[in-house]
Design a protein around this motif. Structure first.
Motif, PDB file in Angstrom:
ATOM      1  N   PRO A   1       0.809  -1.234   0.000  1.00 44.47           N
ATOM      2  CA  PRO A   1       0.000   0.000   0.000  1.00 44.47           C
ATOM      3  C   PRO A   1       0.836   1.276   0.000  1.00 44.47           C
ATOM      4  O   PRO A   1       0.378   2.312  -0.489  1.00 44.47           O
ATOM      5  N   ASN A   2       2.049   1.208   0.531  1.00 48.49           N
ATOM      6  CA  ASN A   2       2.886   2.406   0.569  1.00 48.49           C
ATOM      7  C   ASN A   2       3.301   2.866  -0.827  1.00 48.49           C
ATOM      8  O   ASN A   2       3.614   4.040  -1.035  1.00 48.49           O
ATOM      9  N   MET A   3       3.302   1.943  -1.788  1.00 47.83           N
ATOM     10  CA  MET A   3       3.719   2.297  -3.142  1.00 47.83           C
ATOM     11  C   MET A   3       2.710   3.205  -3.832  1.00 47.83           C
ATOM     12  O   MET A   3       3.050   3.898  -4.794  1.00 47.83           O
ATOM     13  N   LEU A   4       1.473   3.196  -3.348  1.00 41.83           N
ATOM     14  CA  LEU A   4       0.440   4.015  -3.981  1.00 41.83           C
ATOM     15  C   LEU A   4       0.756   5.501  -3.866  1.00 41.83           C
ATOM     16  O   LEU A   4       0.465   6.284  -4.778  1.00 41.83           O
ATOM     17  N   ALA A   5       1.363   5.892  -2.747  1.00 41.40           N
ATOM     18  CA  ALA A   5       1.674   7.309  -2.533  1.00 41.40           C
ATOM     19  C   ALA A   5       2.996   7.719  -3.159  1.00 41.40           C
ATOM     20  O   ALA A   5       3.264   8.918  -3.298  1.00 41.40           O
ATOM     21  N   GLN A   6       3.802   6.756  -3.564  1.00 41.84           N
ATOM     22  CA  GLN A   6       5.098   7.083  -4.153  1.00 41.84           C
ATOM     23  C   GLN A   6       4.915   7.591  -5.580  1.00 41.84           C
ATOM     24  O   GLN A   6       4.308   6.936  -6.410  1.00 41.84           O
ATOM     25  N   GLY A   7       5.455   8.766  -5.843  1.00 39.17           N
ATOM     26  CA  GLY A   7       5.351   9.340  -7.183  1.00 39.17           C
ATOM     27  C   GLY A   7       3.925   9.617  -7.608  1.00 39.17           C
ATOM     28  O   GLY A   7       3.595   9.493  -8.786  1.00 39.17           O
ATOM     29  N   TRP A   8       3.073  10.007  -6.658  1.00 30.90           N
ATOM     30  CA  TRP A   8       1.650  10.180  -6.964  1.00 30.90           C
ATOM     31  C   TRP A   8       1.415  11.272  -8.006  1.00 30.90           C
ATOM     32  O   TRP A   8       0.497  11.162  -8.831  1.00 30.90           O
ATOM     33  N   LEU A   9       2.242  12.313  -7.996  1.00 33.73           N
ATOM     34  CA  LEU A   9       2.046  13.397  -8.961  1.00 33.73           C
ATOM     35  C   LEU A   9       2.303  12.905 -10.390  1.00 33.73           C
ATOM     36  O   LEU A   9       1.536  13.212 -11.315  1.00 33.73           O
ATOM     37  N   VAL A  10       3.365  12.133 -10.560  1.00 27.86           N
ATOM     38  CA  VAL A  10       3.668  11.575 -11.881  1.00 27.86           C
ATOM     39  C   VAL A  10       2.553  10.632 -12.323  1.00 27.86           C
ATOM     40  O   VAL A  10       2.138  10.640 -13.495  1.00 27.86           O
ATOM     41  N   LYS A  11       2.054   9.841 -11.392  1.00 33.40           N
ATOM     42  CA  LYS A  11       0.985   8.900 -11.721  1.00 33.40           C
ATOM     43  C   LYS A  11      -0.270   9.635 -12.183  1.00 33.40           C
ATOM     44  O   LYS A  11      -0.942   9.208 -13.131  1.00 33.40           O
ATOM     45  N   ILE A  12      -0.584  10.742 -11.524  1.00 26.06           N
ATOM     46  CA  ILE A  12      -1.758  11.522 -11.925  1.00 26.06           C
ATOM     47  C   ILE A  12      -1.563  12.088 -13.331  1.00 26.06           C
ATOM     48  O   ILE A  12      -2.477  12.034 -14.173  1.00 26.06           O
ATOM     49  N   PHE A  13      -0.374  12.625 -13.595  1.00 31.92           N
ATOM     50  CA  PHE A  13      -0.095  13.171 -14.927  1.00 31.92           C
ATOM     51  C   PHE A  13      -0.226  12.085 -15.997  1.00 31.92           C
ATOM     52  O   PHE A  13      -0.779  12.323 -17.080  1.00 31.92           O
ATOM     53  N   VAL A  14       0.287  10.902 -15.697  1.00 31.28           N
ATOM     54  CA  VAL A  14       0.223   9.807 -16.673  1.00 31.28           C
ATOM     55  C   VAL A  14      -1.226   9.397 -16.920  1.00 31.28           C
ATOM     56  O   VAL A  14      -1.642   9.187 -18.072  1.00 31.28           O
ATOM     57  N   ILE A  15      -2.006   9.282 -15.852  1.00 32.00           N
ATOM     58  CA  ILE A  15      -3.413   8.893 -16.006  1.00 32.00           C
ATOM     59  C   ILE A  15      -4.169   9.934 -16.826  1.00 32.00           C
ATOM     60  O   ILE A  15      -4.954   9.593 -17.727  1.00 32.00           O
ATOM     61  N   VAL A  16      -3.938  11.206 -16.528  1.00 29.55           N
ATOM     62  CA  VAL A  16      -4.597  12.274 -17.292  1.00 29.55           C
ATOM     63  C   VAL A  16      -4.148  12.236 -18.754  1.00 29.55           C
ATOM     64  O   VAL A  16      -4.963  12.376 -19.677  1.00 29.55           O
ATOM     65  N   GLY A  17      -2.844  12.038 -18.971  1.00 25.89           N
ATOM     66  CA  GLY A  17      -2.333  11.987 -20.338  1.00 25.89           C
ATOM     67  C   GLY A  17      -2.903  10.828 -21.129  1.00 25.89           C
ATOM     68  O   GLY A  17      -3.339  10.997 -22.281  1.00 25.89           O
ATOM     69  N   LEU A  18      -2.920   9.648 -20.525  1.00 23.31           N
ATOM     70  CA  LEU A  18      -3.481   8.488 -21.216  1.00 23.31           C
ATOM     71  C   LEU A  18      -4.991   8.642 -21.407  1.00 23.31           C
ATOM     72  O   LEU A  18      -5.544   8.213 -22.430  1.00 23.31           O
ATOM     73  N   GLY A  19      -5.647   9.255 -20.426  1.00 29.34           N
ATOM     74  CA  GLY A  19      -7.083   9.501 -20.572  1.00 29.34           C
ATOM     75  C   GLY A  19      -7.381  10.438 -21.729  1.00 29.34           C
ATOM     76  O   GLY A  19      -8.332  10.221 -22.495  1.00 29.34           O
ATOM     77  N   SER A  20      -6.567  11.475 -21.877  1.00 26.16           N
ATOM     78  CA  SER A  20      -6.758  12.393 -23.008  1.00 26.16           C
ATOM     79  C   SER A  20      -6.466  11.693 -24.329  1.00 26.16           C
ATOM     80  O   SER A  20      -7.102  11.985 -25.351  1.00 26.16           O
ATOM     81  N   ALA A  21      -5.516  10.755 -24.317  1.00 25.23           N
ATOM     82  CA  ALA A  21      -5.227   9.987 -25.530  1.00 25.23           C
ATOM     83  C   ALA A  21      -6.424   9.131 -25.925  1.00 25.23           C
ATOM     84  O   ALA A  21      -6.778   9.036 -27.106  1.00 25.23           O
ATOM     85  N   VAL A  22      -7.061   8.517 -24.940  1.00 25.84           N
ATOM     86  CA  VAL A  22      -8.255   7.711 -25.216  1.00 25.84           C
ATOM     87  C   VAL A  22      -9.368   8.588 -25.775  1.00 25.84           C
ATOM     88  O   VAL A  22     -10.033   8.234 -26.762  1.00 25.84           O
ATOM     89  N   SER A  23      -9.581   9.751 -25.159  1.00 25.20           N
ATOM     90  CA  SER A  23     -10.642  10.654 -25.604  1.00 25.20           C
ATOM     91  C   SER A  23     -10.396  11.138 -27.032  1.00 25.20           C
ATOM     92  O   SER A  23     -11.310  11.136 -27.868  1.00 25.20           O
ATOM     93  N   ALA A  24      -9.167  11.551 -27.325  1.00 20.80           N
ATOM     94  CA  ALA A  24      -8.850  12.049 -28.668  1.00 20.80           C
ATOM     95  C   ALA A  24      -9.004  10.950 -29.710  1.00 20.80           C
ATOM     96  O   ALA A  24      -9.534  11.185 -30.804  1.00 20.80           O
ATOM     97  N   ALA A  25      -8.549   9.752 -29.375  1.00 17.01           N
ATOM     98  CA  ALA A  25      -8.658   8.645 -30.326  1.00 17.01           C
ATOM     99  C   ALA A  25     -10.120   8.272 -30.567  1.00 17.01           C
ATOM    100  O   ALA A  25     -10.508   7.935 -31.695  1.00 17.01           O
ATOM    101  N   TYR A  26     -10.927   8.346 -29.520  1.00 15.98           N
ATOM    102  CA  TYR A  26     -12.354   8.032 -29.675  1.00 15.98           C
ATOM    103  C   TYR A  26     -13.044   9.068 -30.560  1.00 15.98           C
ATOM    104  O   TYR A  26     -13.843   8.710 -31.438  1.00 15.98           O
TER     105      TYR A  26
END
Length: 211
Positions: A177-202
């Motif tokens: 569970p401790n790994m969830l908080a590690q690098g959380w900012l990068v993880k959020i950016f990646v999720i948003v980036g991949l989410g925008s990729a899905v939206s644009a492709a759709y």
């Protein structure tokens, strides 16, 4: 003769959308319908170009995840390997002077406590570190494959990349569970980036399927 299609100077018939008469070179004003058609074409081209730029950005996110996974895997491998080897050296230094009987007793106690002898525990820990590296290398290869696939099929590639990334986050959180908080900012950016990729492709797929 259609007066709207005739050149005002020489009366030659012009083709649709022609701004100049092909016979005399006279500049011809487009009809309102032609102007609307031209505007619609330009708007459609602009929208498609915008979607293509977003898709290229989305593919860039998939490639970035692949590179981050590779570099992160190598970094954590060397860190974990260094720490594991240090712990092994420390433990071996404490039992280095043990007699065969003491070593046998040590192995028996360790096996009773952990289910493994000392040698088995060493192989297990080293194998776990190597397995972590192998898993990250496989993930990096998967993301890179999705990046290549996104050239022809951007929507499913981006969607799978996002789902794989989320699945890895969930699995890591379950294991530690401790790994969830590690690098959380990068993880959020990646999720948003991949989410925008899905939206644009759709959206791009919808434009392609539109009549």
């Amino acid at each position: 003769m259609d007066e709207n299609r005739a050149c005002p100077r020489c009366r030659a018939v012009r083709g649709p959308g022609e701004s100049f008469c092909s016979a005399c070179g006279f500049k011809i004003q487009s009809t309102p319908q032609e102007q609307r058609d031209r505007f619609d074409r330009l708007r459609s081209i602009s929208v498609k170009q915008g979607q293509l730029r977003k898709i290229r950005t989305g593919r860039g996110w998939i490639l970035a995840v692949s590179v981050l996974t590779l570099l992160g895997g190598l970094f954590f491998y060397f860190v974990a390997k260094s720490e594991t080897e240090r712990q092994i050296r420390d433990a071996e230094s404490r039992i280095a002077g043990a007699t065969p009987e003491q070593r046998a007793e040590f192995d028996a106690n360790m096996k009773k406590a952990t289910g493994m002898t000392w040698d088995e525990a060493v192989r297990h820990d080293r194998g776990r570190v190597a397995g972590l590296l192998a898993m990250n290398l496989v993930l990096a290869a998967v993301y890179f494959g999705l990046y290549l696939w996104a050239r022809s099929q951007p929507f499913p590639a981006a969607l799978i990349a996002l789902l794989v990334y989320l699945a890895v986050l969930v699995l890591n959180a379950i294991l530690d569970p401790n790994m969830l908080a590690q690098g959380w900012l990068v993880k959020i950016f990646v999720i948003v980036g991949l989410g925008s990729a899905v939206s644009a492709a759709y959206q791009h797929r919808k434009l392609q399927e539109a009549p």
